[in-house]
Structures are given as C-alpha cells and as structure tokens.
Write a protein that holds these residues in place. Sequence first.
Motif, mmCIF file in Angstrom:
data_model
loop_
_atom_site.group_PDB
_atom_site.id
_atom_site.type_symbol
_atom_site.label_atom_id
_atom_site.label_comp_id
_atom_site.label_asym_id
_atom_site.label_seq_id
_atom_site.Cartn_x
_atom_site.Cartn_y
_atom_site.Cartn_z
ATOM 1 N N LEU A 140 8.777 -4.867 0.970
ATOM 2 C CA LEU A 140 8.731 -4.096 2.205
ATOM 3 C C LEU A 140 9.421 -2.737 2.071
ATOM 4 N N TYR A 141 10.285 -2.600 1.069
ATOM 5 C CA TYR A 141 10.930 -1.309 0.860
ATOM 6 C C TYR A 141 10.097 -0.490 -0.107
ATOM 7 N N ASP A 142 9.771 0.727 0.301
ATOM 8 C CA ASP A 142 8.943 1.616 -0.508
ATOM 9 C C ASP A 142 9.831 2.707 -1.109
ATOM 10 N N GLN A 143 9.988 2.671 -2.422
ATOM 11 C CA GLN A 143 10.863 3.629 -3.110
ATOM 12 C C GLN A 143 10.389 5.062 -2.926
ATOM 13 N N SER A 144 9.065 5.252 -2.958
ATOM 14 C CA SER A 144 8.542 6.617 -2.849
ATOM 15 C C SER A 144 8.788 7.212 -1.466
ATOM 16 N N LEU A 145 8.749 6.359 -0.431
ATOM 17 C CA LEU A 145 9.006 6.836 0.925
ATOM 18 C C LEU A 145 10.492 6.851 1.247
ATOM 19 N N GLY A 146 11.251 6.065 0.517
ATOM 20 C CA GLY A 146 12.683 5.960 0.775
ATOM 21 C C GLY A 146 12.994 5.205 2.058
ATOM 22 N N ARG A 147 12.118 4.297 2.457
ATOM 23 C CA ARG A 147 12.329 3.515 3.681
ATOM 24 C C ARG A 147 11.465 2.260 3.642
ATOM 25 N N PHE A 148 11.668 1.410 4.643
ATOM 26 C CA PHE A 148 10.851 0.221 4.776
ATOM 27 C C PHE A 148 9.503 0.569 5.409
ATOM 28 N N VAL A 149 8.496 -0.238 5.091
ATOM 29 C CA VAL A 149 7.189 -0.088 5.737
ATOM 30 C C VAL A 149 7.029 -1.195 6.767
ATOM 31 N N ARG A 150 6.174 -0.959 7.747
ATOM 32 C CA ARG A 150 6.093 -1.926 8.845
ATOM 33 C C ARG A 150 5.275 -3.160 8.499
ATOM 34 N N THR A 151 4.273 -3.020 7.588
ATOM 35 C CA THR A 151 3.355 -4.134 7.343
ATOM 36 C C THR A 151 2.854 -4.091 5.909
ATOM 37 N N VAL A 152 2.716 -5.273 5.315
ATOM 38 C CA VAL A 152 1.964 -5.386 4.067
ATOM 39 C C VAL A 152 0.884 -6.436 4.301
ATOM 40 N N ARG A 153 -0.187 -6.321 3.551
ATOM 41 C CA ARG A 153 -1.266 -7.296 3.641
ATOM 42 C C ARG A 153 -1.413 -7.980 2.293
ATOM 43 N N LEU A 154 -1.613 -9.277 2.366
ATOM 44 C CA LEU A 154 -1.656 -10.091 1.162
ATOM 45 C C LEU A 154 -3.066 -10.172 0.599
ATOM 46 N N GLY A 155 -3.142 -10.133 -0.725
ATOM 47 C CA GLY A 155 -4.414 -10.334 -1.420
ATOM 48 C C GLY A 155 -4.375 -11.624 -2.217
ATOM 49 N N GLU A 156 -5.349 -11.800 -3.072
ATOM 50 C CA GLU A 156 -5.423 -13.024 -3.873
ATOM 51 C C GLU A 156 -4.260 -13.135 -4.853
ATOM 52 N N SER A 157 -3.728 -12.007 -5.271
ATOM 53 C CA SER A 157 -2.652 -12.037 -6.267
ATOM 54 C C SER A 157 -1.509 -11.106 -5.871
ATOM 55 N N GLY A 158 -0.983 -11.317 -4.662
ATOM 56 C CA GLY A 158 0.170 -10.535 -4.233
ATOM 57 C C GLY A 158 -0.174 -9.531 -3.153
ATOM 58 N N ILE A 159 0.584 -8.428 -3.126
ATOM 59 C CA ILE A 159 0.435 -7.413 -2.086
ATOM 60 C C ILE A 159 -0.823 -6.593 -2.349
ATOM 61 N N ALA A 160 -1.698 -6.543 -1.357
ATOM 62 C CA ALA A 160 -2.947 -5.796 -1.502
ATOM 63 C C ALA A 160 -2.864 -4.411 -0.871
ATOM 64 N N GLU A 161 -2.003 -4.261 0.137
ATOM 65 C CA GLU A 161 -1.972 -2.995 0.877
ATOM 66 C C GLU A 161 -0.655 -2.864 1.621
ATOM 67 N N ARG A 162 -0.116 -1.647 1.685
ATOM 68 C CA ARG A 162 1.063 -1.361 2.491
ATOM 69 C C ARG A 162 0.681 -0.405 3.610
ATOM 70 N N ASP A 163 1.196 -0.675 4.797
ATOM 71 C CA ASP A 163 0.961 0.205 5.942
ATOM 72 C C ASP A 163 2.227 1.020 6.179
ATOM 73 N N PRO A 164 2.211 2.312 5.862
ATOM 74 C CA PRO A 164 3.429 3.122 5.969
ATOM 75 C C PRO A 164 3.678 3.687 7.362
ATOM 76 N N THR A 165 2.832 3.340 8.360
ATOM 77 C CA THR A 165 3.005 3.870 9.705
ATOM 78 C C THR A 165 4.426 3.598 10.206
ATOM 79 N N VAL A 166 5.062 4.629 10.708
ATOM 80 C CA VAL A 166 6.409 4.462 11.250
ATOM 81 C C VAL A 166 6.312 3.722 12.584
ATOM 82 N N ASP A 167 7.059 2.645 12.690
ATOM 83 C CA ASP A 167 6.979 1.750 13.853
ATOM 84 C C ASP A 167 8.395 1.420 14.310
#
Length: 606
Positions: free
Chosen positions: A447-474
């Motif tokens: 949930l922590y994104d090094q490139s953004l320097g903050r946590f992201v609000r949502t990740v979505r799971l795929g067949e083999s781990g994290i498939a997508e991160r939603d960086p929208t500030v919430d």
Amino acid sequence: MRSAILGNGRLTVLLDKNFYVADLYYPYVGRFNHAFGGRFKVGVWHDGRFQWLENMEKTIETSGLTARMTAKWDGLTIKFYDFVEFHHDAYIRKVEIEGPGLVRVIFYHDFRIMEAPQGDTAFYNPEADVVLHYKGDFWFLVGSSNPLYEYTVGRRDQGVVLKDCEDGVLSKSPIAQGSVDSAVSIASPKFYYWIVAGRSMRDVMRVHEALRAGAVSYERRNAGYWRAIVERHGGGLVSQSLAVLMAHLGDNGAVAASLDTDILRFNLDTYAYVWPRDASYVAMALDEYGYTSLTKKFYEFALSLVCDEGYFFQKYNPDGTYGSTWHPWTARGKKSLNIQEDETGIFIYALWRHFEKTRDYDLLKRAYPVVRRMADFMAKFRDATGLPLESYDLWEERLGVHAYTVASVYAGLRAAASFADLLGEEEDSARWLEAARGIKEAATAHLYDQSLGRFVRTVRLGESGIAERDPTVDASLLGIALLGLFEPDDPRVVSTVKAVEEKLWVRTVGGLARYEGDYYQRVSADYGDIPGNPWVITTMWLAEYYALLGQRSRAKELLSWAESVASPAGLLPEQVSPFDRGPVSVQPLAWSHAEYLLAAKALEKA
C-alpha cells in the motif's frame, strides 16, 4: 433538510424548515415512515384572515430533543414547543399565541400509513373528540387538551381537505377511506395538540386520556430530562450532537444512519438503514461521553446480525432484515462477497472500546462466540500477499483492497485478540495477532508507494499478486493512523496526510472533500479545481489526527469549521456546498455528529 429531530426510541418525528412534520417513524427508528411523501401543514386563522405557517417569518431552536418555533404574523406572536414524550408514543406540541383578536389553529394531516398512500381509513370519534387514522394494526390519533372546534376528513386525491382549511372553516366530514387526509381546528390561543401512535385503537385512546388528564406534567418532565443532558455537557454542539445520536438509536438497538428522506429525490431510496460501520461510530461516540447503558442495546442488536460465516451484510433495515443493496454478488465473472469488510472490523474495535469502559462481563460471555467467528473470518479472508481479499470500500463505490479497510481489519483483529487474552484463549489470540502482523507487513509492502512517497487508497488483486494501484488521494487514508495501523507521526503517514490536505482541502469554504474528483451530490455550479463537496466526517478525521499529534490549535480550527456549518438548531449535514456552505444530501447525518464528538473528545484528551 430537516430543522429538528424528536424521538423516544420508538416514535421519531423530524420537522422541516417550516416546522411541519416531514418524517414520522414508528415503531422502529427508521421504519416505518408514516409521513413518507406526505405534507403535514399548520395554518392560523385570525379575525377572518388565514395564513399557512410556511409564509410566516419564523425562528427555530432546539435543546436536546425538544424544539421551539416562534413566528410573527398579522400582529400575532405564535410560539410552538414540540417534543416526543419518552414514555408514551406521543408527539406533543404546546401552542401559545399572543395578540388581540380571535384565533384558530388548523392542523392538516397527510398520513401515508406503512409508507403507502392507499388503503387507509380516517374518521372522527365524537365520544373522544379525536380524529383517528388507521391501517391494519397501525393507529394514529389526533387530539388536543382543548375541544376540537372543527374537523374534517376526505380524499387526498381530490384535494378537498387541504382546500377546506384555507377559509378557516372545516366541513365536518366524518369518515373517508382509501387515499385519505384530515384536518382539525382548535379555537384557543393556548393549548396542547398531539399525535399518538399505537398498534390498536385501545392503545391510542388510553394515551390520549392520560394526556388530557395532565399534558403539562409530561411537558415539564421531558423538558427536565433533556435540560439535564444538555447542561451536563455545557450546551453547544456537543450537547446537541449527543441528543441527535440518541434520537437515531432505537429501543431495539438499531441505529439508523439518517432519517431525512429528502435524499429520496436523488436516488429513490433513503439513508434510514443500519450500516454497521456508521452505527459503530455512533456507539463509540456515545460511549466516550458516558452513555454506555444506551449503546449496549446496539451491540446486542448488531451481534444478532452477524452471519454464520462471520461478517455483516452491507446494511440492514431497523428491524434487522436485509436492507436494499447495489453491491453485485459477482465480480469480473466470479463470485464476490456482497460486503464491506471494514464494517466487520470496525464493529469489533468499537465493542472492545465499549468493554474497556464498562467491564460488562454479562455482554462479554454472550459476545465472544460471535467475535471469534468474525475474527476467524477476517484472519482467513486474505490473499497470498497477506492483504485482505477484495471487498467494497467504505464509500460503497468500488471493489478492491482499500487502505481504510485494511486498517479496520487490523484494528478489529487486535481488538479480538484483546478479548481472547482476557479470557485466556491463547490460541485464538496468537492466531489473530499473527494475522494482524501479516496484514501490517503486507500494507507496508503493497500500500505504500515509494515513487509517490505516500500510501495509496486501493490496490486490486490479480492472479499472481497486485495487479493495479489506485493513487487517487482519498481522505479515508487518514484511517491508517486513526485506527492504529501506523503511528500518526510515522513519516509515511505524515507525507500521506500532507497530500490529503493539499489535494482535498476545499479552499472556497474550507473543509475536506472525500477524494479527488468526487462527483456525489455535486450542486449545479462550475467546480473548476474544487475536488468535491466538503464532508463533515472527513474534516473531523483530520481534526482527530491533529489532536493525536498534540496540535491542538489546528484541531480546534477544524472543530470550529464543523460548528460553523451546523444548522441554527444544531444539526450537521453529510456534506456542504463548496460555494456557500449550505447543507447538501441529508441533515442530520448521525455519522457526522459522531465524528464531531469523537474529534472533540480527542482534542480534550490531547
């Protein structure tokens, strides 16, 4: 929007800006609304002239669950004092009119019994001098401390009764059935008027006789009760918020989110449901101010709702049945649990806080088997990453693994482990603490994104781990600190909160929006760079965060913002307009009042 809320845990009445009955719930707080879509009106006849209250200059004030209205018209000063009697299921209005000449007050009733506009009967009972509305085993009696001057009942669809009121003379039609309405007039400057709710004619008649014998004693007793509560907390929005929360708590323990049905215009449904999350925050707020004897009813009610698998449904009707939902039972072609998992975690977290204050061992012995089922569900409902599996977010809009949900599950598991430790259930405690540790490690990793320097609000799971991160500030990212997933002064949390304030602070009127690009309940205007409407809940989260850091001045500023957007009668909406701070969506919203109280208590402790 509503100007006042009155109730006793069974009968609940909300008044609109004209001081008319807008919502009338019985026998549950939130179900059924027997004024649903109706128009209850009050008019005054004075020396041959007539006017509806809606056309008069007026002020409205509340104290606890009592309301006062003062209106000026035609040389008269008209004063109403309203309350719902806490023992009898009666909505009572004291009327006092000052000024020369003859007056009559006309009350128009538009009951929609069991939330339906047909199949009702209304009639005048000459022996008791009352008008009765009924359908099946729901009865409503309209009576007064004074004799009725005139009365009439008729067909709502023909509009006869409403028109009959406006000449100040009622036609005394004695009965009507189907789609019905009624009116009564009282020719006196001082009297009590009431609507009594019951399940039989005998029930409402008995209460009517008691009120006739001494309405002033019921007024005095109820005024003293609410005065004692208000004075205990020094008045102001804290006192009024506590009263509003009490009005949302039913005798059966159900806590409705909001009873304001104006929201019906937007989505053809209301907020008069029990969301376990919202209700848990209401209970936590009441617990913080010492009302644990009231909230025990909620915890017992909620424990009875937990399914065999150990989680809550999205929301419930106030009688405990499933509420309406829009969450599908499939997602991306696969079975999906129709839940918001944060509701399960938040409830256990609230229950442990309640037990810490009460040491209610009677509740504990009945609660633990259910807590165990819930904690085992959360511990198992996880992906190979260690994160919880996907569920719907607290805003009820998207499926995924959400930072707020992760923090809620973490808090719930740790609370469950505290219960286990207390009872010597070492294996349970170890299992749940291990799951909590795994969730925190996974949150750090995913949930922590090094490139953004903050946590992201949502990740979505795929067949083999994290498939997508939603960086929208919430704004819900504040939950990672408020629920103890990470410390509030953790540099990763600090950078996340900084992004929340920079992106979501509404510079036009203050307050914090939910998330970037929030379109829910936008007013008709050009939003430009405005991220969305400011919410009371999110702004109070920010206040609580600064209180945890010990930054009292900033926390106090944010609390003052909430006080500035409350109605003159002390009601907080869900949202406000980013252009004029006007209330948007429902008013009052129980969760808004709960978060204000929690933030105020956090400031007090800071």
